[in-house]
Design a protein around this motif. Structure first.
Motif, PDB file in Angstrom:
ATOM      1  N   MET A  75      67.694  29.328  39.603  1.00 15.13           N
ATOM      2  CA  MET A  75      66.945  30.459  40.145  1.00 15.13           C
ATOM      3  C   MET A  75      66.953  30.318  41.668  1.00 15.13           C
ATOM      4  SD  MET A  75      62.983  31.546  39.484  1.00 15.13           S
ATOM      5  CE  MET A  75      62.135  32.403  40.791  1.00 15.13           C
ATOM      6  N   ALA A  76      68.105  30.549  42.262  1.00 21.23           N
ATOM      7  CA  ALA A  76      68.316  30.427  43.711  1.00 21.23           C
ATOM      8  C   ALA A  76      69.731  30.926  43.969  1.00 21.23           C
ATOM      9  CB  ALA A  76      68.214  28.975  44.169  1.00 21.23           C
ATOM     10  N   VAL A  77      69.960  31.411  45.167  1.00 20.58           N
ATOM     11  CA  VAL A  77      71.344  31.755  45.507  1.00 20.58           C
ATOM     12  C   VAL A  77      72.111  30.488  45.888  1.00 20.58           C
ATOM     13  CG1 VAL A  77      70.878  32.340  47.946  1.00 20.58           C
ATOM     14  CG2 VAL A  77      72.829  33.359  46.793  1.00 20.58           C
ATOM     15  N   GLY A  78      71.426  29.561  46.571  1.00 20.75           N
ATOM     16  CA  GLY A  78      72.069  28.295  46.943  1.00 20.75           C
ATOM     17  C   GLY A  78      72.176  27.410  45.707  1.00 20.75           C
ATOM     18  N   TYR A  79      73.169  26.563  45.693  1.00 20.26           N
ATOM     19  CA  TYR A  79      73.344  25.708  44.503  1.00 20.26           C
ATOM     20  C   TYR A  79      73.850  24.326  44.896  1.00 20.26           C
ATOM     21  CZ  TYR A  79      77.882  28.041  45.033  1.00 20.26           C
ATOM     22  OH  TYR A  79      79.051  28.572  45.532  1.00 20.26           O
ATOM     23  N   VAL A 100      70.200  39.776  44.649  1.00 22.59           N
ATOM     24  CA  VAL A 100      68.828  40.269  44.450  1.00 22.59           C
ATOM     25  C   VAL A 100      67.888  39.814  45.572  1.00 22.59           C
ATOM     26  CG1 VAL A 100      68.981  40.557  41.955  1.00 22.59           C
ATOM     27  CG2 VAL A 100      68.320  38.321  42.880  1.00 22.59           C
ATOM     28  N   LEU A 101      68.268  38.756  46.292  1.00 21.67           N
ATOM     29  CA  LEU A 101      67.365  38.246  47.334  1.00 21.67           C
ATOM     30  C   LEU A 101      67.870  38.517  48.749  1.00 21.67           C
ATOM     31  CD1 LEU A 101      69.254  35.810  48.044  1.00 21.67           C
ATOM     32  CD2 LEU A 101      67.786  34.400  46.667  1.00 21.67           C
ATOM     33  N   THR A 102      69.011  39.188  48.873  1.00 22.41           N
ATOM     34  CA  THR A 102      69.642  39.316  50.185  1.00 22.41           C
ATOM     35  C   THR A 102      68.713  39.960  51.213  1.00 22.41           C
ATOM     36  OG1 THR A 102      71.814  39.481  49.171  1.00 22.41           O
ATOM     37  CG2 THR A 102      71.615  40.344  51.407  1.00 22.41           C
ATOM     38  N   ALA A 239      68.713  28.596  55.968  1.00 25.59           N
ATOM     39  CA  ALA A 239      69.806  28.242  55.058  1.00 25.59           C
ATOM     40  C   ALA A 239      69.388  27.082  54.159  1.00 25.59           C
ATOM     41  CB  ALA A 239      71.045  27.923  55.870  1.00 25.59           C
ATOM     42  N   ARG A 240      69.573  25.878  54.616  1.00 25.12           N
ATOM     43  CA  ARG A 240      69.199  24.685  53.867  1.00 25.12           C
ATOM     44  C   ARG A 240      68.850  23.586  54.847  1.00 25.12           C
ATOM     45  NH1 ARG A 240      68.445  27.008  50.006  1.00 25.12           N
ATOM     46  NH2 ARG A 240      69.250  26.773  47.892  1.00 25.12           N
ATOM     47  N   GLY A 241      67.911  22.741  54.428  1.00 24.78           N
ATOM     48  CA  GLY A 241      67.671  21.528  55.176  1.00 24.78           C
ATOM     49  C   GLY A 241      68.945  20.696  55.179  1.00 24.78           C
ATOM     50  N   PRO A 286      57.232  26.933  54.450  1.00 18.25           N
ATOM     51  CA  PRO A 286      57.627  26.068  53.320  1.00 18.25           C
ATOM     52  C   PRO A 286      58.658  26.697  52.367  1.00 18.25           C
ATOM     53  CG  PRO A 286      55.490  27.030  52.888  1.00 18.25           C
ATOM     54  CD  PRO A 286      55.916  27.555  54.238  1.00 18.25           C
ATOM     55  N   HIS A 287      59.832  26.952  52.851  1.00 19.44           N
ATOM     56  CA  HIS A 287      60.956  27.437  52.031  1.00 19.44           C
ATOM     57  C   HIS A 287      60.531  28.676  51.222  1.00 19.44           C
ATOM     58  CE1 HIS A 287      64.941  26.070  50.013  1.00 19.44           C
ATOM     59  NE2 HIS A 287      64.827  27.382  49.998  1.00 19.44           N
ATOM     60  N   ILE A 288      60.172  29.734  51.953  1.00 18.36           N
ATOM     61  CA  ILE A 288      59.650  30.939  51.288  1.00 18.36           C
ATOM     62  C   ILE A 288      60.438  32.202  51.646  1.00 18.36           C
ATOM     63  CG2 ILE A 288      57.286  30.087  50.981  1.00 18.36           C
ATOM     64  CD1 ILE A 288      56.536  31.729  53.539  1.00 18.36           C
ATOM     65  N   LYS A 298      62.972  39.287  40.271  1.00 22.32           N
ATOM     66  CA  LYS A 298      64.392  39.604  40.033  1.00 22.32           C
ATOM     67  C   LYS A 298      65.224  38.325  39.916  1.00 22.32           C
ATOM     68  CE  LYS A 298      64.235  43.939  42.563  1.00 22.32           C
ATOM     69  NZ  LYS A 298      64.414  44.459  43.913  1.00 22.32           N
ATOM     70  N   MET A 299      64.899  37.335  40.729  1.00 22.45           N
ATOM     71  CA  MET A 299      65.643  36.070  40.660  1.00 22.45           C
ATOM     72  C   MET A 299      65.444  35.404  39.303  1.00 22.45           C
ATOM     73  SD  MET A 299      64.684  34.710  44.475  1.00 22.45           S
ATOM     74  CE  MET A 299      65.389  33.056  44.313  1.00 22.45           C
ATOM     75  N   ALA A 300      64.183  35.379  38.850  1.00 26.73           N
ATOM     76  CA  ALA A 300      63.888  34.737  37.557  1.00 26.73           C
ATOM     77  C   ALA A 300      64.567  35.497  36.420  1.00 26.73           C
ATOM     78  CB  ALA A 300      62.379  34.679  37.348  1.00 26.73           C
TER      79      ALA A 300
HETATM   80  C1  GLV Z   1      66.682  29.658  48.226  1.00 21.34           C
HETATM   81  O1  GLV Z   1      66.722  28.847  49.074  1.00 21.34           O
HETATM   82  C2  GLV Z   1      67.838  30.093  47.496  1.00 21.34           C
HETATM   83  O2  GLV Z   1      68.902  29.471  47.622  1.00 21.34           O
HETATM   84  O3  GLV Z   1      67.722  31.067  46.752  1.00 21.34           O
END
Ligand code: GLV
Length: 338
Positions: A75-79, A100-102, A239-241, A286-288, A298-300
């Protein structure tokens, strides 16, 4: 027919767990414990699928311990929590939640950039501390966003969304660097100019990072890169830590080698580098970036769609490694793996 057992590794909308329960024998985690590696492995015992978030690492060791596992739906675009080559080599489908999160994430990236440029968090903390006693001509003067040069590192869907906001809403000049250059049709609407990384760092008034994390992008922004930026510039990371060397950034902020930063993601989060907590000119969240109710739903739902399709003979909508599919479907399990 026996329903496939799946793990929902984190707490998620109860309606989504209920929907998954119509198809599967679901083990969920409503108390939202963060599973350490042995616990995750124990929970995956016998599972055909897993609904995960960025906090669950799925690597070769986990996959080898669970040869029955056929699909991992993030449940994230990043993987970057998935070892994709390891999944593919074992025929395990990995999915994510792009698109869905763009716009939601682009909104937040832009908001963070504005907050850094206009010193919103720093001035709010000042006010809350009761230090606001008079108006002053130079109180929390920042730098303009409108008409400034917006630099984007990582010009994917979210990067392009931020570029649209900057160019069309705020009259910003857009420069970008990316693994591959956009097509002229993609560049034209926002007047985006492709530049090399050093030019991007040197010319941006506001630099926003939106590139995926990988070993290759680890510490893409460190002391050397920060030294190329303007002392008046801001840096935003949605983006990402790990893409930013947080220790080096804290030094650059403290020494005012750049004006300000805004970070939604951190190396080793939810731990935040202690130096970042003490420098005033950084906005920390906090990563929101994708956290609106509508988008998280939508992500879920998309992660659930992927899991359901993969395990019921359908076509998963957003596979990361479609090469494990045959005619768009996950082939039946082979007994034993190796
Ligand atoms: C959030 O960081 C995501 O990758 O969806």
């Amino acid at each position: 027919m026996r329903r496939a057992p799946v793990l929902v590794a984190r707490a998620v909308f109860p309606e989504v767990v209920a929907r998954l329960s119509q198809h599967f024998d679901v083990e969920s985690n409503p108390e939202d414990r963060i599973f350490d590696k042995p616990t995750l492995s124990a929970r995956l015992a016998g599972k055909a699928g897993a609904f995960t978030t960025g906090s669950e690492r799925i690597d070769a060791e986990v996959l080898d311990a669970h040869p029955q596992l056929r699909v991992v739906a993030n449940m994230a675009v990043g993987y970057n929590n998935f070892d994709i080559p390891a999944c593919t080599a074992r025929g395990v489908l990995a999915t994510n939640t792009p698109d869905v999160l763009t716009e939601t994430t682009a909104d937040f990236g832009f908001a963070l950039m504005m907050a850094a440029a206009r010193r919103m968090a720093e001035s709010e903390h000042f006010l809350r501390r009761g230090e606001w006693t008079k108006w002053a001509y130079d109180m929390f003067t920042g730098s303009d966003v409108h008409g400034a040069t917006l630099g984007i590192l990582g010009m994917g869907r979210i990067g392009q969304g931020i570029a649209r906001r900057g160019a069309l809403g705020f009259g910003m000049k857009v420069i970008y660097h990316n693994r591959s250059r956009l097509t002229p049709d993609q560049e034209a609407p926002v007047g985006a100019r492709y530049v090399d990384k050093a030019t991007l760092l040197g010319e941006a008034d506001h630099l926003v990072l939106v590139l995926p994390y990988s070993a290759a992008s680890h510490h893409t922004i460190g002391a050397a890169e920060l030294a190329l930026m303007k002392p008046t510039a801001t840096l935003t990371n949605v983006a990402r830590g790990g893409i930013v060397d947080d220790a080096a950034l804290a030094v650059a902020l403290r020494e005012r080698r750049i004006a300000a930063a805004a970070l939604d993601v951190f190396e080793g989060e939810p731990r935040v580098h202690p130096e970042l907590l003490t420098v005033p000119n950084v906005v920390l969240t906090p990563h929101i970036a994708s956290a609106t109710v509508a988008t998280r739903r939508k992500m879920a739902e998309l992660a659930a769609d992927n899991l359901i399709a993969a395990l019921t003979g359908g076509t998963p909508p957003t596979p990361i490694n479609p090469e494990v599919l045959r005619d768009g479907r996950l082939p039946p399990p082979r007994t034993g793996r190796g």
